[in-house]
Design a protein around this motif. Structure first.
Motif, PDB file in Angstrom:
ATOM      1  N   GLY A 176       0.801  -1.209   0.000  1.00 38.82           N
ATOM      2  CA  GLY A 176       0.000   0.000   0.000  1.00 38.82           C
ATOM      3  C   GLY A 176       0.838   1.265   0.000  1.00 38.82           C
ATOM      4  N   PHE A 177       0.149   2.384  -0.145  1.00 38.67           N
ATOM      5  CA  PHE A 177       0.828   3.677  -0.150  1.00 38.67           C
ATOM      6  C   PHE A 177       1.596   3.906   1.148  1.00 38.67           C
ATOM      7  CE2 PHE A 177       0.296   8.102   1.413  1.00 38.67           C
ATOM      8  CZ  PHE A 177       1.252   8.702   0.610  1.00 38.67           C
ATOM      9  N   TRP A 178       0.956   3.605   2.273  1.00 37.92           N
ATOM     10  CA  TRP A 178       1.612   3.880   3.552  1.00 37.92           C
ATOM     11  C   TRP A 178       2.813   2.973   3.767  1.00 37.92           C
ATOM     12  CZ3 TRP A 178       0.403   8.295   5.724  1.00 37.92           C
ATOM     13  CH2 TRP A 178       0.924   8.601   6.982  1.00 37.92           C
ATOM     14  N   ASP A 179       2.740   1.733   3.273  1.00 40.23           N
ATOM     15  CA  ASP A 179       3.902   0.841   3.342  1.00 40.23           C
ATOM     16  C   ASP A 179       5.092   1.451   2.607  1.00 40.23           C
ATOM     17  OD1 ASP A 179       2.458  -1.162   4.691  1.00 40.23           O
ATOM     18  OD2 ASP A 179       1.717  -1.984   2.810  1.00 40.23           O
ATOM     19  N   THR A 180       4.828   1.966   1.421  1.00 39.36           N
ATOM     20  CA  THR A 180       5.889   2.590   0.636  1.00 39.36           C
ATOM     21  C   THR A 180       6.435   3.815   1.345  1.00 39.36           C
ATOM     22  OG1 THR A 180       4.934   1.813  -1.450  1.00 39.36           O
ATOM     23  CG2 THR A 180       6.445   3.677  -1.576  1.00 39.36           C
ATOM     24  N   LEU A 181       5.524   4.638   1.873  1.00 43.52           N
ATOM     25  CA  LEU A 181       5.946   5.862   2.548  1.00 43.52           C
ATOM     26  C   LEU A 181       6.797   5.547   3.769  1.00 43.52           C
ATOM     27  CD1 LEU A 181       5.417   8.803   1.832  1.00 43.52           C
ATOM     28  CD2 LEU A 181       3.567   8.825   3.513  1.00 43.52           C
ATOM     29  N   ARG A 182       6.391   4.533   4.523  1.00 43.83           N
ATOM     30  CA  ARG A 182       7.161   4.187   5.722  1.00 43.83           C
ATOM     31  C   ARG A 182       8.526   3.610   5.358  1.00 43.83           C
ATOM     32  NH1 ARG A 182       6.201   4.346  10.696  1.00 43.83           N
ATOM     33  NH2 ARG A 182       3.951   4.701  10.482  1.00 43.83           N
ATOM     34  N   SER A 183       8.615   2.913   4.236  1.00 43.50           N
ATOM     35  CA  SER A 183       9.926   2.407   3.826  1.00 43.50           C
ATOM     36  C   SER A 183      10.855   3.545   3.412  1.00 43.50           C
ATOM     37  CB  SER A 183       9.763   1.416   2.671  1.00 43.50           C
ATOM     38  OG  SER A 183       9.370   2.069   1.474  1.00 43.50           O
ATOM     39  N   VAL A 189      -5.145  11.932   5.920  1.00 48.55           N
ATOM     40  CA  VAL A 189      -3.903  11.195   6.143  1.00 48.55           C
ATOM     41  C   VAL A 189      -4.180   9.872   6.859  1.00 48.55           C
ATOM     42  CG1 VAL A 189      -1.661  11.241   7.312  1.00 48.55           C
ATOM     43  CG2 VAL A 189      -2.489  13.285   6.117  1.00 48.55           C
ATOM     44  N   ARG A 190      -5.092   9.884   7.820  1.00 43.71           N
ATOM     45  CA  ARG A 190      -5.445   8.642   8.515  1.00 43.71           C
ATOM     46  C   ARG A 190      -6.047   7.625   7.553  1.00 43.71           C
ATOM     47  NH1 ARG A 190      -7.325  12.118  12.573  1.00 43.71           N
ATOM     48  NH2 ARG A 190      -9.483  11.780  11.915  1.00 43.71           N
ATOM     49  N   GLY A 224      -5.188   2.457   4.660  1.00 41.08           N
ATOM     50  CA  GLY A 224      -5.302   1.785   3.378  1.00 41.08           C
ATOM     51  C   GLY A 224      -6.634   1.952   2.689  1.00 41.08           C
ATOM     52  N   LYS A 225      -7.427   2.943   3.092  1.00 48.76           N
ATOM     53  CA  LYS A 225      -8.731   3.152   2.470  1.00 48.76           C
ATOM     54  C   LYS A 225      -8.604   3.748   1.075  1.00 48.76           C
ATOM     55  CE  LYS A 225     -11.198   3.709   6.853  1.00 48.76           C
ATOM     56  NZ  LYS A 225     -12.049   4.614   7.681  1.00 48.76           N
ATOM     57  N   ASN A 226      -7.599   4.548   0.851  1.00 51.77           N
ATOM     58  CA  ASN A 226      -7.322   5.129  -0.461  1.00 51.77           C
ATOM     59  C   ASN A 226      -5.879   5.607  -0.474  1.00 51.77           C
ATOM     60  OD1 ASN A 226      -7.413   7.638   0.972  1.00 51.77           O
ATOM     61  ND2 ASN A 226      -9.626   7.725   0.632  1.00 51.77           N
ATOM     62  N   ALA A 227      -5.485   6.243  -1.538  1.00 51.73           N
ATOM     63  CA  ALA A 227      -4.106   6.733  -1.672  1.00 51.73           C
ATOM     64  C   ALA A 227      -4.113   7.993  -2.520  1.00 51.73           C
ATOM     65  CB  ALA A 227      -3.213   5.671  -2.307  1.00 51.73           C
ATOM     66  N   PRO A 228      -3.174   8.893  -2.292  1.00 53.76           N
ATOM     67  CA  PRO A 228      -3.124  10.131  -3.073  1.00 53.76           C
ATOM     68  C   PRO A 228      -2.672   9.864  -4.504  1.00 53.76           C
ATOM     69  CG  PRO A 228      -1.200   9.991  -1.652  1.00 53.76           C
ATOM     70  CD  PRO A 228      -2.091   8.828  -1.286  1.00 53.76           C
ATOM     71  N   THR A 229      -3.175  10.666  -5.420  1.00 56.17           N
ATOM     72  CA  THR A 229      -2.763  10.567  -6.824  1.00 56.17           C
ATOM     73  C   THR A 229      -2.341  11.917  -7.385  1.00 56.17           C
ATOM     74  OG1 THR A 229      -5.067  10.859  -7.532  1.00 56.17           O
ATOM     75  CG2 THR A 229      -4.278   8.592  -7.272  1.00 56.17           C
ATOM     76  N   ASP A 230      -2.448  12.970  -6.582  1.00 54.71           N
ATOM     77  CA  ASP A 230      -2.091  14.309  -7.026  1.00 54.71           C
ATOM     78  C   ASP A 230      -0.584  14.507  -6.902  1.00 54.71           C
ATOM     79  OD1 ASP A 230      -2.460  17.186  -7.641  1.00 54.71           O
ATOM     80  OD2 ASP A 230      -1.910  17.445  -5.527  1.00 54.71           O
ATOM     81  N   ARG A 231       0.087  14.749  -8.008  1.00 53.49           N
ATOM     82  CA  ARG A 231       1.539  14.842  -7.990  1.00 53.49           C
ATOM     83  C   ARG A 231       2.029  16.030  -7.162  1.00 53.49           C
ATOM     84  NH1 ARG A 231       4.104  11.535 -11.686  1.00 53.49           N
ATOM     85  NH2 ARG A 231       5.917  12.892 -11.913  1.00 53.49           N
ATOM     86  N   GLU A 232       1.311  17.133  -7.210  1.00 51.46           N
ATOM     87  CA  GLU A 232       1.739  18.292  -6.432  1.00 51.46           C
ATOM     88  C   GLU A 232       1.686  17.984  -4.936  1.00 51.46           C
ATOM     89  OE1 GLU A 232       3.383  22.127  -6.379  1.00 51.46           O
ATOM     90  OE2 GLU A 232       2.920  20.805  -8.072  1.00 51.46           O
ATOM     91  N   GLY A 233       0.613  17.299  -4.507  1.00 51.52           N
ATOM     92  CA  GLY A 233       0.523  16.903  -3.110  1.00 51.52           C
ATOM     93  C   GLY A 233       1.628  15.942  -2.722  1.00 51.52           C
ATOM     94  N   THR A 239     -15.037  -6.373  -5.541  1.00 54.27           N
ATOM     95  CA  THR A 239     -14.122  -6.500  -4.414  1.00 54.27           C
ATOM     96  C   THR A 239     -12.954  -5.520  -4.588  1.00 54.27           C
ATOM     97  OG1 THR A 239     -12.741  -8.178  -5.491  1.00 54.27           O
ATOM     98  CG2 THR A 239     -14.683  -8.948  -4.263  1.00 54.27           C
ATOM     99  N   LEU A 240     -12.144  -5.409  -3.541  1.00 56.28           N
ATOM    100  CA  LEU A 240     -10.998  -4.500  -3.611  1.00 56.28           C
ATOM    101  C   LEU A 240     -10.085  -4.862  -4.775  1.00 56.28           C
ATOM    102  CD1 LEU A 240      -9.110  -2.302  -2.503  1.00 56.28           C
ATOM    103  CD2 LEU A 240      -8.141  -4.037  -0.966  1.00 56.28           C
ATOM    104  N   ILE A 241      -9.747  -6.140  -4.921  1.00 55.52           N
ATOM    105  CA  ILE A 241      -8.844  -6.557  -5.987  1.00 55.52           C
ATOM    106  C   ILE A 241      -9.476  -6.315  -7.351  1.00 55.52           C
ATOM    107  CG2 ILE A 241      -7.765  -8.556  -7.080  1.00 55.52           C
ATOM    108  CD1 ILE A 241      -6.244  -7.550  -4.690  1.00 55.52           C
ATOM    109  N   GLN A 242     -10.758  -6.597  -7.487  1.00 62.32           N
ATOM    110  CA  GLN A 242     -11.433  -6.341  -8.760  1.00 62.32           C
ATOM    111  C   GLN A 242     -11.405  -4.864  -9.109  1.00 62.32           C
ATOM    112  OE1 GLN A 242     -15.208  -8.148  -7.782  1.00 62.32           O
ATOM    113  NE2 GLN A 242     -14.780  -9.986  -8.986  1.00 62.32           N
ATOM    114  N   ARG A 243     -11.631  -4.003  -8.119  1.00 56.37           N
ATOM    115  CA  ARG A 243     -11.580  -2.555  -8.375  1.00 56.37           C
ATOM    116  C   ARG A 243     -10.179  -2.120  -8.769  1.00 56.37           C
ATOM    117  NH1 ARG A 243     -14.690  -2.239  -3.593  1.00 56.37           N
ATOM    118  NH2 ARG A 243     -12.910  -1.387  -2.465  1.00 56.37           N
ATOM    119  N   MET A 244      -9.180  -2.677  -8.107  1.00 56.96           N
ATOM    120  CA  MET A 244      -7.796  -2.297  -8.415  1.00 56.96           C
ATOM    121  C   MET A 244      -7.419  -2.696  -9.835  1.00 56.96           C
ATOM    122  SD  MET A 244      -5.898  -3.254  -4.835  1.00 56.96           S
ATOM    123  CE  MET A 244      -4.302  -2.698  -5.390  1.00 56.96           C
TER     124      MET A 244
END
Length: 365
Positions: free
Chosen positions: A38-45, A74-75, A80-89, A242-247
């Motif tokens: 997930g996004f937060w996993d990447t950010l924490r790494s 941010v929470r 893992g409910k969603n992730a940012p996609t705005d490059r400026e952010g 499902t989550l995987i189907q949406r992804m």
């Protein structure tokens, strides 16, 4: 030797190799066993310190923003409910966490398909400021002091065919004055679309539009329907998925998207580029390719394709294949011919999607 399609770092070990998986088993793995990155996993790494949430919240808060609303956003990312996609952010986050140029590019690539785009004037400026260790506000101020490429059209320089040359030219700049001078000197080389990705897209898609010599050229719609649908449900309804189907469904190409890309009005998505590699099997002309030889084992074929796909992605400024990304795992499964050597790569992906999504009978896996 069996080809494992899982990360071998200890984060996840899947003992069932793709060589043993039927499409239905692969669909089951995606539906319930894969451990997603997930996004937060990447950010924490990229930033392992304990104040990550506070630093991200502080970086995103702009004058006039409701701090509680930003903290809630941010929470949601952390959960893992969603992730940012705005490059400026994402650049704001990178500056707030004091990431370097390389880690910022990793973050951008994970969330938006592309790392730092060095032919984009704003992102080139940000890259320079990340390298210097300045703040986001200082980076924005520097960018606004420079001429806007869109308002100062100049004749494009010969030889500026890709982003790598821009990276080389600006890599050793450490002084604002020198940066500004070079920026103005190469103003005509800037652009927002990624040329290398479009070149790959054009080569693959032209092969789909003209599949057989002497036959009528396909329309974009026909090429889409013939080669790129692969049992992916049409329409925008996602409530029952499902989550995987949406992804997997998110960002799946359609004829309108393809027309815009062909007209150079939109960038080429990473998902589409990978899909085109699969359905063409990287065969776009009649040139000799060692992959056609019978002496190559399924393992050798897989490794060669994996290497070529990653080389293409790196050439386009995109992240390489990640087994903890659902779509990438499906691509890796489709590249592997050990189980079903008589099937094309696109057919292997199609079989998994057919098992994963609703069938005509209404049954699911």
């Amino acid at each position: 030797m069996r080809i494992e399609l899982t990360e071998q770092s200890g984060l996840e070990v899947n003992r069932l190799s793709a060589a043993d998986m039927t499409p239905a088993m692969a669909a089951q793995y995606l539906a319930g066993k894969i451990r997603l990155r997930g996004f937060w996993d990447t950010l924490r790494s990229l930033y392992p310190a304990g104040d990550l949430r506070d630093r991200v919240t502080e970086a995103l808060c702009q004058p006039g923003d409701d701090p509680k609303s930003v903290a809630r956003r941010v929470r949601n990312w952390e959960q893992g409910k969603n992730a940012p996609t705005d490059r400026e952010g994402l650049f704001r986050i990178a500056f707030g966490l004091e990431l370097d140029e390389e880690r910022t590019s990793v973050l951008l690539g994970m969330c938006t398909d592309y790392g730092i785009h060095y032919r984009n004037g704003r992102e080139l400026t940000y890259a320079y400021c990340l390298r210097k260790g300045t703040s986001y506000r200082q980076a924005v101020s520097l960018y606004h002091s420079l001429p806007d490429p869109e308002r100062h059209p100049t004749r494009e320089r010969r030889g500026m065919e890709d982003t790598r040359q821009m990276v080389s030219i600006f890599s050793d700049v450490r002084d604002d004055g020198e940066f500004s001078w070079l920026y103005e000197s190469y103003l005509g080389a800037f652009g927002t679309l990624h040329r290398r990705a479009w070149d790959y897209f054009d080569r693959y898609f032209r092969a789909l539009l003209s599949p057989d010599a002497g036959e009528e050229r396909y329309s974009i719609q026909r090429a889409m329907d013939t080669y790129l649908t692969l049992h992916m449900p049409s329409g925008s309804r996602r409530r029952d998925l499902t989550l995987i189907q949406r992804m997997l469904k998110q960002g799946w190409p359609n004829a309108t998207k393809l027309k815009n890309i062909c007209a150079r009005r939109e960038d080429v998505p990473r998902k589409l580029l990978l899909l085109l590699y699969l359905v063409t099997e990287n065969v776009v002309d009649g040139s000799y390719d060692e992959l056609d030889e019978d002496y190559l084992s399924p393992e050798e074929l897989f490794e060669e394709h994996w290497w070529r796909v990653n080389l293409m992605l790196q050439d386009c400024g995109m992240p390489t294949l990640d087994p903890r990304n659902a779509y990438d795992w499906l691509v890796l499964y489709s590249l592997n011919s050990a189980l079903r050597q008589d099937e094309a790569m696109g057919e292997r992906m199609e079989a998994v999607l057919a098992a994963l999504f609703l069938k005509e009978t209404g049954e699911t896996i």
